[in-house]
Design a protein around this motif. Structure first.
Motif, short mmCIF file in Angstrom:
data_model
loop_
_atom_site.label_atom_id
_atom_site.label_comp_id
_atom_site.label_asym_id
_atom_site.label_seq_id
_atom_site.Cartn_x
_atom_site.Cartn_y
_atom_site.Cartn_z
N PHE A 93 7.97 8.83 -3.05
CA PHE A 93 8.39 8.36 -1.99
C PHE A 93 7.69 6.96 -1.85
N SER A 94 8.42 5.98 -1.36
CA SER A 94 7.93 4.64 -1.37
C SER A 94 7.58 4.01 -0.22
N ILE A 95 6.68 3.11 -0.14
CA ILE A 95 6.19 2.46 1.32
C ILE A 95 6.03 0.95 0.71
N LEU A 96 6.98 -0.07 1.42
CA LEU A 96 7.10 -1.19 1.14
C LEU A 96 6.09 -1.94 2.04
N THR A 97 5.33 -3.10 1.16
CA THR A 97 4.54 -3.84 1.80
C THR A 97 4.58 -5.22 1.62
N ASP A 98 3.90 -6.15 2.16
CA ASP A 98 3.92 -7.25 1.91
C ASP A 98 2.59 -7.78 1.15
N ASP A 99 1.60 -7.12 1.43
CA ASP A 99 0.32 -7.33 0.41
C ASP A 99 -0.39 -6.09 0.02
N ILE A 100 -0.07 -5.77 -1.26
CA ILE A 100 -0.43 -4.63 -1.78
C ILE A 100 -1.88 -4.61 -2.06
N GLN A 101 -2.56 -5.70 -2.47
CA GLN A 101 -4.07 -5.74 -2.53
C GLN A 101 -4.80 -5.47 -1.35
N ALA A 102 -4.41 -6.02 -0.11
CA ALA A 102 -4.93 -5.68 1.14
C ALA A 102 -4.77 -4.52 1.52
N GLU A 103 -3.81 -3.74 1.16
CA GLU A 103 -3.52 -2.27 1.36
C GLU A 103 -4.49 -1.60 0.50
N TYR A 104 -4.63 -1.99 -0.69
CA TYR A 104 -5.40 -1.19 -1.67
C TYR A 104 -6.88 -1.35 -1.19
N ASP A 105 -7.36 -2.59 -0.79
CA ASP A 105 -8.75 -2.79 -0.32
C ASP A 105 -9.10 -2.12 0.96
N ARG A 106 -8.16 -1.86 1.88
CA ARG A 106 -8.29 -1.31 3.15
C ARG A 106 -8.42 0.17 3.16
N LEU A 107 -7.36 0.72 2.29
CA LEU A 107 -7.25 2.23 2.30
C LEU A 107 -8.53 2.89 1.26
N PHE A 114 -6.78 6.07 -5.11
CA PHE A 114 -5.69 5.83 -5.94
C PHE A 114 -5.61 6.11 -7.27
N LEU A 115 -4.41 6.20 -7.84
CA LEU A 115 -4.30 6.73 -9.24
C LEU A 115 -4.62 5.41 -10.46
N HIS A 116 -4.46 4.17 -9.90
CA HIS A 116 -4.70 2.94 -10.41
C HIS A 116 -5.00 1.92 -9.57
N THR A 117 -5.29 0.85 -10.10
CA THR A 117 -5.13 -0.47 -9.17
C THR A 117 -3.89 -0.96 -8.94
N PRO A 118 -3.50 -1.82 -8.34
CA PRO A 118 -2.19 -2.56 -8.10
C PRO A 118 -1.78 -3.10 -9.57
N GLN A 119 -0.48 -2.72 -10.05
CA GLN A 119 -0.01 -3.06 -11.32
C GLN A 119 1.39 -4.12 -11.02
N THR A 120 1.34 -5.03 -11.97
CA THR A 120 2.64 -5.65 -11.80
C THR A 120 3.70 -5.57 -12.71
N VAL A 121 5.01 -5.34 -12.35
CA VAL A 121 6.21 -4.95 -13.43
C VAL A 121 7.18 -6.20 -13.03
N MET A 122 7.43 -6.75 -14.09
CA MET A 122 8.49 -7.96 -13.97
C MET A 122 9.75 -7.74 -14.75
N GLY A 123 10.85 -7.92 -13.73
CA GLY A 123 12.13 -7.84 -14.34
C GLY A 123 12.53 -8.62 -15.70
N PRO A 124 13.73 -8.54 -16.15
CA PRO A 124 14.05 -9.44 -17.41
C PRO A 124 13.91 -10.94 -17.04
N ASP A 125 14.05 -11.40 -15.85
CA ASP A 125 14.18 -12.71 -15.71
C ASP A 125 12.70 -13.48 -15.64
N GLY A 126 11.57 -12.69 -15.65
CA GLY A 126 10.29 -12.99 -15.63
C GLY A 126 9.83 -13.62 -14.18
N VAL A 127 10.68 -13.68 -13.02
CA VAL A 127 10.37 -14.23 -11.87
C VAL A 127 10.30 -13.06 -10.75
N HIS A 128 11.18 -12.13 -10.93
CA HIS A 128 11.54 -11.16 -9.76
C HIS A 128 10.82 -10.01 -10.50
#
Length: 163
Positions: A93-107, A114-128
């Motif tokens: 299940f998923s929890i939407l946040t506005d600042d994932i790094q802050a949640e990672y640091d706080r928690l 955590f199973l890993h540090t925050p990771q970024t996945v970009m869509g095909p447009d490279g922007v979203h």
């Protein structure tokens, strides 16, 4: 249909699980014990006649879905959750946040593993895209935090042939 109401999670220790999800930011709306001979038939759990459940919510909005934490009595849960991200069935299940790094640091400071540090996945447009951060609760239930990248990074309503 009215709305998506809740996700049920079986736990082995209700108090430990409530404390864990409270650290994440959920609040208990109700915590009750149900004794009913029809539980076994209604929930298809052989020998069930009693359970304790807690409904928890992140925000104080009746429109937000609940976590339904369940501890079966007399038919105790054993082992650990075995969800993974590949095989059919509920995988997370998923929890939407506005600042994932802050949640990672706080928690992380509060002992959430955590199973890993925050990771970024970009869509095909490279922007979203999405920033993702996975964890497991005390019984092994997999969940993740998501931060939207590039504005409206939600899934498009286009069909595969329109892309």
């Amino acid at each position: 249909m009215r709305k998506f109401w809740h996700v049920g999670i079986n736990v082995t220790d209700m108090d430990r699980s409530i404390a864990f999800y409270e650290r994440i930011g959920f609040k208990v709306l109700q915590d009750k014990v149900i004794e009913d001979a029809n539980l076994a038939r209604a929930f298809m759990v052989e020998g069930a006649g009693e359970l304790r459940f807690a409904h928890m919510r992140l925000n104080d909005s009746p429109d937000e879905a609940l976590l339904d934490i369940i501890e079966w009595r007399g038919v105790p849960a054993a082992g650990r959750a075995s969800a993974d991200l590949v095989h059919p069935g509920l995988c997370r299940f998923s929890i939407l946040t506005d600042d994932i790094q802050a949640e990672y640091d706080r928690l992380s400071a509060e002992g959430v593993e955590f199973l890993h540090t925050p990771q970024t996945v970009m869509g095909p447009d490279g922007v979203h895209g999405w920033r993702l951060l996975f964890a497991r609760d005390p019984d092994g239930t997999l969940f993740h935090f998501v931060e939207l990248v590039g504005g409206a990074a939600t899934v498009s309503r286009e069909t595969p042939t329109e892309r």
